[in-house]
Design a protein around this motif. Structure first.
Motif: not given
Length: 286
Positions: A8-13, A72-79, A81-86
């Motif tokens: 589990t990763a916590t992203l944006h709370g 939206s597609l953009g919101a999922h894509a950004a998530t 990206r954030d997971l890869l960063d983590r």
């Protein structure tokens, strides 16, 4: 089937559940609507000997959180990206199925520097046509209908019928099994709300409302493989020709007789196609 336990990763709370296995160049699998990491888990053991395989549950799906907000597609894509960063992953091979294909296309458009190659499987975003089943989820009153058909009583009766048919020798195909698992995940109000929000972000009563065709020439530098089942009744297989026409060098693999989940119907062949595509598109250093 992989026996990995989700992390589990916590992203944006909010908590995002994912599987992470292996070493080497990273492959990120993105499931479709009503899916989860379970749609891909059987491929992990087939690929993690030479690749790092990451398989998340999108927000609103599986064991991940189902918050109010943007699906939206953009919101999922950004998530993603954030997971890869983590996880400290710079670039990936993206494998997107159905809705996950649309998300992957959006990811390529927003973050092209993070993508080594793209594999679309029965992908959304390549044409207007889509199953009436999904279009019905965008109609007024769908919330009430879904709360009834996804109730414990209805699901219990359907499972009883399934057991009787199984004793008579009936065996459900991959499409029906995967769709039933997704349907069974809608027993709670938060899951239903997230499902409807996600569906309505990409589908309207007339069909798919978001098209990536205009984006294809812009991401043409990214090697592209399109995989489709010839009996896909969710999204017609001729949508593969849209990508092939727009992207020079696009490779198309048709799985004869498969439906919307060719990676479930023929997992060994699918894993081999993925391996082969990664190998043939590998750029030598220098």
């Amino acid at each position: 089937m992989s026996t990995l336990s989700p992390q589990t990763a916590t992203l944006h709370g909010h908590s995002l559940s994912y599987l992470d296995s292996g070493d080497g160049s990273a492959v990120l699998f993105v499931h479709g609507l009503l899916g989860s990491h379970r749609n891909w888990a059987h491929l992990i053991d087939r690929l993690d000997d030479t690749h790092r395989v990451v398989v998340p549950d999108l927000f609103g799906h599986g064991a991940s959180a189902k918050p109010m907000g943007d699906y939206s597609l953009g919101a999922h894509a950004a998530t993603l990206r954030d997971l890869l960063d983590r996880l400290g992953i710079d670039r990936v091979t993206l494998v997107g199925h159905s809705l996950g294909g649309g998300i992957s296309l959006e990811f390529c458009y927003l973050f092209p520097e993070r993508v080594r190659r793209l594999i679309l499987v029965g992908s959304g975003g390549l044409g207007r046509e889509v199953s009436p089943l999904l279009r019905s989820a965008t109609l007024p009153g769908a919330e009430l209908v879904l709360s009834v058909v996804a109730s414990n009583w209805v699901r219990g009766r359907a499972e009883s019928v399934g057991r009787v048919l199984s004793k008579a020798g009936w065996r459900p195909g991959s499409d029906l099994t995967a769709l039933w698992q997704g349907y069974a995940s809608l027993g709670d109000a938060d899951s239903r709300r997230a499902f409807l929000a996600t569906t309505r972000a990409v589908v309207d009563p007339g069909g798919q409302s978001v098209s990536a065709r205009a984006l294809l020439p812009e991401i043409a530098k990214i090697p592209l493989l399109v995989v489709w089942g010839t009996r896909d009744r969710m999204i017609p297989p001729w949508h593969a020709t849209a990508a092939q026409a727009a992207v020079p060098g696009c490779r198309v693999e048709l799985f004869e007789g498969s439906g919307h989940f060719p990676h479930l119907d023929e997992p060994d062949r699918f894993a081999e196609v993925v391996r082969d595509f990664i190998t043939e598109t590998e750029v030598s250093p220098g």
